[in-house]
Design an enzyme around this catalytic site. Structure first.
Site, PDB file in Angstrom:
ATOM      1  N   GLY A  29      56.987  35.153  39.177  1.00 39.38           N
ATOM      2  CA  GLY A  29      56.627  33.780  39.558  1.00 39.38           C
ATOM      3  C   GLY A  29      56.405  33.548  41.036  1.00 39.38           C
ATOM      4  O   GLY A  29      56.480  32.408  41.499  1.00 39.38           O
ATOM      5  N   ASN A  84      53.553  33.714  42.599  1.00 36.41           N
ATOM      6  CA  ASN A  84      52.363  32.861  42.709  1.00 36.41           C
ATOM      7  C   ASN A  84      52.678  31.427  42.307  1.00 36.41           C
ATOM      8  O   ASN A  84      52.217  30.485  42.949  1.00 36.41           O
ATOM      9  CB  ASN A  84      51.228  33.405  41.842  1.00 36.41           C
ATOM     10  N   LEU A  90      51.256  36.537  30.219  1.00 35.00           N
ATOM     11  CA  LEU A  90      50.777  37.739  29.539  1.00 35.00           C
ATOM     12  C   LEU A  90      50.293  37.521  28.110  1.00 35.00           C
ATOM     13  O   LEU A  90      49.828  38.464  27.481  1.00 35.00           O
ATOM     14  CB  LEU A  90      51.881  38.814  29.560  1.00 35.00           C
ATOM     15  N   HIS A 115      43.825  37.489  38.183  1.00 33.85           N
ATOM     16  CA  HIS A 115      43.962  38.885  37.752  1.00 33.85           C
ATOM     17  C   HIS A 115      44.008  39.769  38.995  1.00 33.85           C
ATOM     18  O   HIS A 115      43.228  39.571  39.924  1.00 33.85           O
ATOM     19  CB  HIS A 115      42.780  39.271  36.857  1.00 33.85           C
TER      20      HIS A 115
END
Ligand code: GAR
Length: 189
Positions: free
Chosen positions: A12, A14, A85, A104
């Protein structure tokens, strides 16, 4: 003020960058962090930053519309996948057209698809001998890592590169660009 929900499955970092970025802005706010993993570190981060969290099971996600109901209750405008995911089910894609984006850790269309996440991506890039890698931010569709590309940023892959050193470079790019790109997409809504 637009409302953002972040889906994440793991660390986490980001998610945290995006939450912090929007703490200082008036055009958007992260209302919710959702995860399929009750051990995910992102839960700690969200709680520390005062963001509401939701944990869900595979059954809840794919066989009920409970998550859609929560997103609607919170008047979510944009869904951001930050290290999430699982494939996004059709009912969410239909209810959030051009309102779900993903990051990504490679230059799509290379090194994407089912099972391609985190270290596996960096390992493949290094094995291939590519001279550069980077990040891709894209709209989400019914396939893994396949929707329309919004943004890419690049970094060199050195001959001495390791999975860890490449992961660090990629995280740096992600933290620099992802919050800004989320903001730009918000402005189009
Ligand atoms: C990020 O590098 C993101 O690009 C990647 O997972 C990492 C999550 O890091 N996502 C994928 O590989 C999706 N296919 P974080 O949990 O520290 O934000």
């Amino acid at each position: 003020m637009k409302n953002i929900a972040i889906f994440a499955s793991g660390n986490g970092s980001n998610a945290e960058e995006i939450i912090r970025y929007f703490e200082k802005r008036s055009d958007g706010h992260v209302r919710l962090v959702l995860t399929n993993n009750q051990e995910a570190k992102v839960l700690e981060r969200a709680k520390r930053l005062g963001v509401e969290t939701v944990t869900f099971s595979r059954n809840q996600f794919y066989s009920t519309i409970e998550i859609l109901e929560i997103l609607n209750q919170q008047k979510i405008d944009l869904i951001v996948l930050a290290g999430f995911l699982w494939l996004i089910p059709g009912y969410l894609l239909q209810n959030f057209p051009k309102r779900i984006i993903n990051i990504h850790p490679a230059l799509l269309p290379k090194y994407g698809g089912k099972g391609m996440y985190g270290a596996k991506v960096h390992e493949s890039v290094i094995k291939s001998g590519d001279a550069e890698s980077g990040i891709t931010i894209h709209y989400v569709n019914e396939f893994y890592d396949d929707g329309q590309i919004i943004f890419q940023a690049r970094c060199p892959v050195e001959p001495s590169e390791t999975v860890d050193s490449l992961a660090n470079k990629i995280h740096e790019l992600e933290h620099k660009y992802f919050p800004v790109l989320v903001d730009q997409v918000l402005a189009t809504l």
